[in-house]
Design a protein around this motif. Sequence first.
Motif, short mmCIF file in Angstrom:
data_model
loop_
_atom_site.label_atom_id
_atom_site.label_comp_id
_atom_site.label_asym_id
_atom_site.label_seq_id
_atom_site.Cartn_x
_atom_site.Cartn_y
_atom_site.Cartn_z
N GLY A 217 33.34 -56.17 66.30
CA GLY A 217 33.05 -54.77 66.90
C GLY A 217 33.80 -53.61 66.30
N LEU A 218 35.28 -53.60 66.03
CA LEU A 218 35.75 -52.74 66.02
C LEU A 218 35.37 -52.30 64.34
CD1 LEU A 218 39.39 -54.04 67.12
CD2 LEU A 218 37.98 -52.24 67.87
N ILE A 219 35.36 -53.30 63.36
CA ILE A 219 35.23 -52.64 62.16
C ILE A 219 33.61 -52.22 61.93
CG2 ILE A 219 34.71 -53.47 59.68
CD1 ILE A 219 37.56 -53.35 60.58
N GLN A 277 48.18 -61.17 60.18
CA GLN A 277 46.96 -61.01 60.26
C GLN A 277 46.32 -60.67 61.56
OE1 GLN A 277 44.93 -64.74 58.87
NE2 GLN A 277 45.46 -65.72 60.77
N LEU A 278 46.74 -61.42 62.56
CA LEU A 278 46.25 -60.67 63.83
C LEU A 278 46.73 -59.21 64.21
CD1 LEU A 278 44.96 -61.49 66.43
CD2 LEU A 278 47.46 -62.23 67.44
N ALA A 279 47.76 -58.79 63.49
CA ALA A 279 48.20 -57.52 63.91
C ALA A 279 47.36 -56.62 63.00
CB ALA A 279 49.79 -57.17 63.25
N PHE A 280 46.72 -56.91 61.94
CA PHE A 280 45.92 -56.13 60.99
C PHE A 280 44.47 -55.85 62.03
CE2 PHE A 280 42.46 -55.70 57.90
CZ PHE A 280 43.10 -54.80 57.11
N VAL A 281 44.14 -57.02 62.83
CA VAL A 281 42.75 -56.94 63.31
C VAL A 281 42.99 -56.20 64.64
CG1 VAL A 281 41.03 -58.38 64.46
CG2 VAL A 281 41.94 -59.04 62.39
N SER A 282 44.09 -56.84 65.62
CA SER A 282 43.98 -56.15 66.88
C SER A 282 44.61 -54.74 66.84
CB SER A 282 45.08 -57.09 67.66
OG SER A 282 46.41 -57.00 67.00
N GLY A 383 45.73 -30.51 63.28
CA GLY A 383 45.94 -31.28 62.18
C GLY A 383 45.67 -32.86 62.85
N VAL A 384 46.09 -33.06 63.98
CA VAL A 384 45.66 -34.39 64.39
C VAL A 384 44.40 -34.79 64.54
CG1 VAL A 384 46.11 -36.01 66.23
CG2 VAL A 384 48.01 -34.21 65.68
N GLY A 385 43.57 -33.79 64.81
CA GLY A 385 42.05 -34.12 65.04
C GLY A 385 41.37 -34.29 63.64
N LEU A 386 42.23 -33.85 62.63
CA LEU A 386 41.56 -34.16 61.20
C LEU A 386 41.54 -35.64 61.09
CD1 LEU A 386 43.18 -31.36 59.10
CD2 LEU A 386 40.69 -31.67 59.63
N LEU A 387 42.75 -36.46 61.56
CA LEU A 387 42.92 -37.71 61.29
C LEU A 387 42.34 -38.77 62.18
CD1 LEU A 387 46.62 -37.34 60.17
CD2 LEU A 387 44.53 -37.32 58.63
N MET A 388 41.69 -38.30 63.35
CA MET A 388 41.30 -39.21 64.30
C MET A 388 40.27 -40.13 63.91
SD MET A 388 43.54 -39.02 66.76
CE MET A 388 42.64 -40.18 68.06
N ALA A 389 39.30 -39.70 63.10
CA ALA A 389 38.09 -40.36 62.67
C ALA A 389 38.50 -41.53 61.91
CB ALA A 389 37.28 -39.55 62.02
N ILE A 390 39.65 -41.43 60.94
CA ILE A 390 39.83 -42.30 59.89
C ILE A 390 40.99 -43.20 60.62
CG2 ILE A 390 41.79 -41.10 58.91
CD1 ILE A 390 39.01 -42.93 57.03
N ASP A 391 41.42 -42.91 61.76
CA ASP A 391 42.87 -43.57 62.39
C ASP A 391 42.59 -45.13 62.25
OD1 ASP A 391 45.48 -43.06 63.44
OD2 ASP A 391 44.57 -44.41 64.87
N PRO A 392 41.20 -45.61 62.89
CA PRO A 392 41.28 -47.03 62.98
C PRO A 392 41.31 -47.80 61.81
CG PRO A 392 39.53 -45.99 64.45
CD PRO A 392 40.27 -44.77 63.71
N ILE A 393 41.01 -47.30 60.71
CA ILE A 393 40.97 -48.11 59.48
C ILE A 393 42.52 -47.78 58.95
CG2 ILE A 393 40.37 -47.97 57.18
CD1 ILE A 393 37.62 -46.88 57.97
N LEU A 394 43.23 -46.76 59.04
CA LEU A 394 44.70 -46.83 58.75
C LEU A 394 45.43 -47.51 59.58
CD1 LEU A 394 44.78 -42.86 58.40
CD2 LEU A 394 44.42 -44.58 56.75
#
Length: 458
Positions: A217-219, A277-282, A383-394
Amino acid sequence: MSTSAETAESSRAPRPPKSSRIPKVPFWVQILAGLALGVLLGWIAKSGDVGWLTTTLQHIGDLFVQLLKLAVAPLVFFAILVSITNLRQVNNAARLASRTLLWFMATSLIAVAIGLAIGLLTNPGAGTGLTPKDGKLPDHAGSWIDFLTGIVPTDIITPFTELNVLQIVFMAAVAGIAALQLGEKAEPVLAISRSVLELLQKALWWVIRLAPIGTVGLIGNAIATYGWNLIGKYATFTVDIYAGCALVLFGVYPLLLSTVAKVNPLQFFRGAWPAIQLAFVSRSSVGTMPVTQQVTERLGVPREYASFAVPFGSTTKMDGCASIYPAIAAIFIAQIFDVPLGIGDYLLIAFVSVIGSAATAGLTGATVMLTLTLSTLGLPLEGVGLLMAIDPILDMMRTATNVAGQSVIPILVSAREKILDRDAYNGATSITLDAAGAGAAEEQGAREQGAVPAAAAA
């Protein structure tokens, strides 16, 4: 002759039936399968404009994160409370706690230096096509006044309902210190606290088992919502974050383990990989905390010390979210908004990262830490708003780095204090969720009963 007869007879004897059970799929394979399936479904939803699939992926990811957050508030409170009281079972507890904090700060300083170096070398904000108009103010901003005054809650209920982890940590620390002062009088309360903590950890194991489904779901939602085009705009910035975290995770930590603790770094990754690995996902240090503590104990750290250092680190030790990320993000945002930064600004970024890391508090995302950095530097919060979209991947790589550090530091301190069980470290293997959920920590307890008194000899 009798031997031949016996051999013939044994060959005709019925053999035990082979087990018909389906072999269990390793957890890391489940995670990888979830990642692959999430990317595929996200691509289908995006390219085919399948609205119901995007909505379904979003609900699956949100539900998984909500289940993790559901346990955060009580888990943090009881983990910190019990961990502080557990220190009385360890000799030189004050020295262990102070050295843990010093190592937290030292590695944070190294991480922020790496972040600044990468940002200055790559200029992540150049050539992105983004402008200040693309930014927007965050819903919640952080400042030093808010950070300092926000530590103390106005009541004991609001921090739990609003999930203010920093205030929960404060209340738990006060309760733990008070329990230490009361001694035996506090034992009934501590007994209940330990039982509640075990209950919460058991329930959280069930949530953790759902991580492969949550990954889908997240990815999938990230790909379906933002697509690859948006990621392309942030290509340099994304690579910078992953490269910085990788340098700390696979460079700095192994170097410290080999030179300071004088142990095999590869063995660390073998033992700690389930937590990483769990941290990477959760994307949650607190949600991963039971696994982090489990692997840290199996790597030879005495349980009494690990039960303090890991919960403490889960709310304050954030090399990915609080050091590398704000350093590179500040440079990125300054370039987008055409604001020059000087040496004083870079020193200020380092100061904020080392001192203010508790603002991240182990929750998904590092928005509060970034707004704290930007407000200190005087950079636009849009500037925070610029990064919100990409944040889950980061955030996946950031959190994996955080959790690795939360296990590395107790090993370093234990080795320096000569309470690390090196035989256990060298023999540690990667645990399964089944083993951990069934109470594999108990097998470690018998060994550690002899490990903790070693602190007295040190």
